[in-house]
Write an enzyme that holds these catalytic residues in place. Structure first.
Site, short mmCIF file in Angstrom:
data_model
loop_
_atom_site.label_atom_id
_atom_site.label_comp_id
_atom_site.label_asym_id
_atom_site.label_seq_id
_atom_site.Cartn_x
_atom_site.Cartn_y
_atom_site.Cartn_z
N GLY A 1 74.93 39.79 36.85
CA GLY A 1 76.26 39.32 37.20
C GLY A 1 76.63 40.48 38.37
N GLY A 2 76.15 41.75 38.03
CA GLY A 2 76.73 42.53 39.18
C GLY A 2 75.62 42.60 40.35
N ASP B 1 71.21 50.63 30.01
CA ASP B 1 72.14 49.50 30.90
C ASP B 1 73.15 48.53 30.24
OD1 ASP B 1 72.92 48.37 33.26
OD2 ASP B 1 70.98 47.62 33.82
N THR C 1 80.20 49.09 32.29
CA THR C 1 79.79 49.83 31.00
C THR C 1 78.92 50.84 31.27
OG1 THR C 1 79.83 47.48 30.20
CG2 THR C 1 78.85 49.24 28.59
N GLU D 1 67.24 46.57 38.26
CA GLU D 1 67.35 46.69 36.76
C GLU D 1 65.92 46.29 36.30
OE1 GLU D 1 70.79 44.44 35.77
OE2 GLU D 1 71.94 46.02 36.49
N ALA E 1 74.64 44.37 29.88
CA ALA E 1 74.11 43.06 29.86
C ALA E 1 75.31 42.29 30.09
CB ALA E 1 73.35 42.86 28.79
N ASP E 2 74.98 40.89 30.45
CA ASP E 2 76.12 39.93 30.69
C ASP E 2 76.20 39.16 29.33
OD1 ASP E 2 76.86 40.28 33.21
OD2 ASP E 2 74.95 40.01 33.96
N GLY F 1 77.03 48.44 36.67
CA GLY F 1 78.11 47.67 36.03
C GLY F 1 79.23 48.77 35.31
#
Ligand code: ABF
Length: 235
Positions: free
Chosen positions: A99-100, A84, A34, A106, A86-87, A32
């Site tokens: 979302g990705g 990682d 981030t 993951e 998060a949404d 993602g």
């Protein structure tokens, strides 16, 4: 600060956090925008790690481009930390992810890691999960049956689509999004997830589900969150 700047800020904070690990460890790296900020911030320090395990093809590509050694998860028995995004994340550290589209890998990497460090900007923090549609990766032929089961749980289900290969033609139907594992993704809107652990287990038991993007069993141990006043570290 705009959202991109907030993502960069937390990416740098995560870099500082993982450099506290002793040298020579393997690092779990997420997917993602981030996570990309984290990878870019960490690139000059890649020699501190013996390698990385990656949660998607896109992340693998970015890590390799920076010169990280990317390891097959099957070669790794000890993974101290996974970083990682998060949404959505609730106050207990439960997350919606996927979302990705990389939720399955993951979750595998999260399950291997001794510590999950979630990195996000403050827009991802919610009191109760569910405003962001919950991704569920499925075996394509189970689409109908899984959709009906998810609707029974109160969700509004849609098959995730990718851009049409003929975007120039209005009438062309869009293609289903296909994950790195060959799965399709159902996005489930309209859930108020007050009991994430129970719902995760319930959805996991539907035949045809590969992974649900609810991370309650594999919740965040540490949250680094960026906002206008800087970084908060929540344990
Ligand atoms: C991954 O990237 C996901 O699980 C989540 O879907 C997404 C967050 O993306 P971004 O950092 O681009 O907002 O961590």
């Amino acid at each position: 600060m705009n959202q991109d700047q907030l993502k960069q800020l937390v990416g740098v904070a995560a870099k500082d956090e993982v450099l506290k690990l002793p040298a020579g460890q393997v690092l779990g790296v997420g997917t993602g925008s981030t996570a990309n900020c984290f990878i870019d911030a960490l690139a000059p320090y890649k020699a501190h790690f013996s390698g990385a395990v990656s949660s998607s093809n896109a992340t693998t590509e970015r890590l390799l481009k920076h010169g990280f050694k990317v390891l097959d998860p099957n070669e790794v028995s000890v993974l101290p930390v996974y970083v990682d995004g998060a949404d959505e994340i609730d106050p207990a550290g439960h997350m919606i992810k996927g979302g990705g589209g990389a939720l399955t890998r993951e979750k595998i990497i999260a399950s291997m890691a001794q510590q999950f460090i979630c990195i996000c900007d403050a827009t991802k923090q919610v009191p109760v999960l569910g405003h962001f549609a919950l991704p569920v990766e499925i075996i394509p032929l189970a689409r109908g049956v899984v959709t009906r089961e998810l609707e029974r749980l109160g969700g509004k289900v849609s098959l995730r689509a990718t851009k049409s290969i003929r975007a120039d033609l209005d009438q062309t139907p869009s293609e289903p999004f296909v994950s790195d594992n060959g799965g399709w993704i159902l996005d489930v809107a309209g859930l108020q997830i007050s009991h994430p652990l129970a719902l995760e287990s319930q959805i996991n038991q539907i035949a045809g589900v590969i992974t649900v993007g609810l991370f309650a069993k594999e919740k965040a141990d540490v949250l680094l969150v960026s906002n206008e006043s800087g970084i908060s570290r929540i344990v």
